[in-house]
Design an enzyme around this catalytic site. Structure first.
Site, PDB file in Angstrom:
ATOM      1  N   LYS A 162      96.313  46.240   9.522  1.00 30.72           N
ATOM      2  CA  LYS A 162      96.989  45.699  10.781  1.00 30.72           C
ATOM      3  C   LYS A 162      98.406  44.879  10.436  1.00 30.72           C
ATOM      4  O   LYS A 162      99.344  44.674  11.125  1.00 30.72           O
ATOM      5  CB  LYS A 162      95.968  44.329  11.175  1.00 30.72           C
ATOM      6  CG  LYS A 162      96.544  43.276  12.056  1.00 30.72           C
ATOM      7  CD  LYS A 162      96.144  43.264  13.676  1.00 30.72           C
ATOM      8  CE  LYS A 162      96.907  42.361  14.211  1.00 30.72           C
ATOM      9  NZ  LYS A 162      96.802  42.193  15.638  1.00 30.72           N
ATOM     10  N   LYS A 237     102.839  34.732  12.876  1.00 32.51           N
ATOM     11  CA  LYS A 237     101.472  34.474  12.303  1.00 32.51           C
ATOM     12  C   LYS A 237     101.317  35.796  11.364  1.00 32.51           C
ATOM     13  O   LYS A 237     100.943  35.767  10.174  1.00 32.51           O
ATOM     14  CB  LYS A 237     100.329  34.427  13.037  1.00 32.51           C
ATOM     15  CG  LYS A 237      98.984  34.435  12.616  1.00 32.51           C
ATOM     16  CD  LYS A 237      97.849  34.353  13.653  1.00 32.51           C
ATOM     17  CE  LYS A 237      96.499  34.674  12.708  1.00 32.51           C
ATOM     18  NZ  LYS A 237      95.378  34.612  13.298  1.00 32.51           N
TER      19      LYS A 237
HETATM   20  P1  NAD Z   1      92.406  31.560  21.014  1.00 37.48           P
HETATM   21  O1  NAD Z   1      93.006  30.329  20.302  1.00 37.48           O
HETATM   22  O2  NAD Z   1      92.536  31.801  22.396  1.00 37.48           O
HETATM   23  O3  NAD Z   1      90.908  31.484  20.765  1.00 37.48           O
HETATM   24  C1  NAD Z   1      90.116  31.066  19.476  1.00 37.48           C
HETATM   25  C2  NAD Z   1      88.871  30.398  19.968  1.00 37.48           C
HETATM   26  O4  NAD Z   1      88.400  29.974  18.765  1.00 37.48           O
HETATM   27  C3  NAD Z   1      89.292  29.090  20.788  1.00 37.48           C
HETATM   28  O5  NAD Z   1      88.560  29.024  21.953  1.00 37.48           O
HETATM   29  C4  NAD Z   1      88.513  27.932  19.716  1.00 37.48           C
HETATM   30  O6  NAD Z   1      88.095  26.826  20.703  1.00 37.48           O
HETATM   31  C5  NAD Z   1      87.670  28.687  19.002  1.00 37.48           C
HETATM   32  N1  NAD Z   1      87.353  28.221  17.758  1.00 37.48           N
HETATM   33  C6  NAD Z   1      88.076  27.590  16.894  1.00 37.48           C
HETATM   34  N2  NAD Z   1      87.393  26.964  15.874  1.00 37.48           N
HETATM   35  C7  NAD Z   1      86.335  27.430  16.214  1.00 37.48           C
HETATM   36  C8  NAD Z   1      85.005  27.157  15.438  1.00 37.48           C
HETATM   37  N3  NAD Z   1      85.085  26.446  14.149  1.00 37.48           N
HETATM   38  N4  NAD Z   1      83.825  27.631  15.911  1.00 37.48           N
HETATM   39  C9  NAD Z   1      83.450  28.068  17.144  1.00 37.48           C
HETATM   40  N5  NAD Z   1      84.709  28.501  17.906  1.00 37.48           N
HETATM   41  C10 NAD Z   1      85.972  27.931  17.484  1.00 37.48           C
HETATM   42  O7  NAD Z   1      93.155  32.803  20.229  1.00 37.48           O
HETATM   43  P2  NAD Z   1      93.016  34.305  20.658  1.00 37.48           P
HETATM   44  O8  NAD Z   1      94.232  34.522  21.167  1.00 37.48           O
HETATM   45  O9  NAD Z   1      91.484  34.641  21.323  1.00 37.48           O
HETATM   46  O10 NAD Z   1      92.991  34.976  19.253  1.00 37.48           O
HETATM   47  C11 NAD Z   1      92.093  35.022  18.349  1.00 37.48           C
HETATM   48  C12 NAD Z   1      92.073  36.024  17.241  1.00 37.48           C
HETATM   49  O11 NAD Z   1      92.756  37.258  17.488  1.00 37.48           O
HETATM   50  C13 NAD Z   1      93.220  35.557  16.252  1.00 37.48           C
HETATM   51  O12 NAD Z   1      93.028  35.606  15.124  1.00 37.48           O
HETATM   52  C14 NAD Z   1      94.605  36.090  16.817  1.00 37.48           C
HETATM   53  O13 NAD Z   1      95.402  36.307  15.906  1.00 37.48           O
HETATM   54  C15 NAD Z   1      93.953  37.482  17.073  1.00 37.48           C
HETATM   55  N6  NAD Z   1      94.760  38.422  18.173  1.00 37.48           N
HETATM   56  C16 NAD Z   1      95.269  37.745  19.297  1.00 37.48           C
HETATM   57  C17 NAD Z   1      96.023  38.619  20.151  1.00 37.48           C
HETATM   58  C18 NAD Z   1      96.397  38.059  21.358  1.00 37.48           C
HETATM   59  O14 NAD Z   1      97.274  38.632  22.004  1.00 37.48           O
HETATM   60  N7  NAD Z   1      95.994  36.905  21.668  1.00 37.48           N
HETATM   61  C19 NAD Z   1      96.180  39.768  19.655  1.00 37.48           C
HETATM   62  C20 NAD Z   1      95.705  40.386  18.605  1.00 37.48           C
HETATM   63  C21 NAD Z   1      94.958  39.759  17.695  1.00 37.48           C
END
Ligand code: NAD
Length: 292
Positions: A162, A237
């Protein structure tokens, strides 16, 4: 299948909803108490994980993944699969996998590409590191949440794939934007520039599929005032993770470093926060040869 799903944010919520819609029994937990249609809510991460055949995590970063894994791994039964879909540093992915394997679990790191739209539509691509037995158990779930899953080798290799991909993407987007800004100043029409480059050796996904110039090429975030799409801060990131991995593996990655530094500046002290990562084009347009 009985599935635990921890981290129901922008990505996790639609992924969990798709698994529930496909008929799996999904129990979810999010620190922010998010609820998702069809997903039973647990009071803690441990409760969401206990007795499940597969536990999926979709969390913001490696530190949070490590702390959640420390809580749920002891609650999982031998032979169960810990499937982390977050984007995290390679070292955290390998440390979590080693701990899970030592307790008789299969551990997979399976970061995704495809963004929120791909999560909603079930068209994500998974890049997967970990053991073959775990990969085969998780395969039917990848098929629901995505359109493709590539097994890249042992634990950590999904994250490695990735960040290498996104390092190429970040650097390629920057140079595509630079080239458009240069072409403008040389009096070259953007459509002509696209027609030549998209069919020549300078072609790339950034030019051909996600063209940063509004009104040129297929519809992209440039045509929607650079609303993301793939946000510049998420690109930052991933570029930071690539540089952490490069330092840890003693790899020389000068363009990856330059891309990280440019996106850091763009997001933190220019206008890039909240914009698509292709909004580098108006940034370059506004600058001159000796701008610092
Ligand atoms: P987000 O911030 O919307 O969601 C993360 C969730 O994790 C939140 O709802 C938060 O409350 C929860 N969380 C945090 N700490 C926690 C804990 N200790 N226990 C339980 N829940 C907890 O982020 P996202 O956009 O959903 O991204 C998630 C992952 O996917 C990240 O690593 C990001 O880099 C990756 N990602 C995101 C995208 C995108 O377009 N958004 C694309 C590819 C990869």
């Amino acid at each position: 299948m009985k599935i635990g799903f921890i981290g129901l944010g922008n990505m996790g919520a639609p992924m969990a909803a798709n698994l529930a819609k496909a008929g799996h029994a999904v129990t979810g937990y999010d620190a922010a108490r998010v609820t998702v249609d069809g997903v039973e809510q647990a009071a803690t991460a441990e409760e969401a994980a206990r007795g499940k055949e597969v536990v999926i995590t979709m969390l913001p970063n490696g530190d949070i993944l490590r702390s959640v894994a420390a809580e749920i791994v002891p609650a999982m039964e031998r032979g169960a699969v810990l499937l982390d879909c977050s984007t995290v540093d390679v070292d955290s992915a390998r440390a979590v996998a080693a701990d899970a394997q030592a307790r008789g679990l299969s551990a997979l790191d399976a970061p995704v590409s495809g963004g929120v739209g791909g999560a909603r539509d079930g068209t994500l691509t998974f890049m997967v590191g970990g053991d073959e037995v775990g990969f085969q158990k998780a395969k039917p779930l990848f098929d629901i949440m995505g359109k493709k899953a590539v097994h890249c080798g042992p634990a950590g290799n999904g994250q490695a794939a990735k960040i290498c991909n996104n390092m190429i993407l970040g650097a390629t987007m920057i140079v595509t934007c630079e080239a458009f800004a240069l072409a403008d100043k040389l009096g070259l029409d953007r459509q002509a520039m696209f027609d030549v480059v998209s069919t020549s050796s300078g072609s790339s996904w950034s030019m051909n599929t996600y063209c940063p110039a509004p009104g040129v090429g297929p519809t992209s975030p440039a045509d929607n005032d650079y609303q993301p799409g793939f946000a510049a801060d998420l690109m930052l990131k991933d570029l930071r993770l690539a540089q952490e991995a490069a330092a840890s593996a003693d790899a020389d990655t000068p363009l990856g470093r330059a891309a990280r530094d440019l996106y850091a500046r763009f997001v933190e002290s220019e206008e890039g926060q909240g914009k698509d990562f292709s909004a580098m084009l108006p940034r370059f347009e506004a600058r001159g040869h000796s701008s610092d």
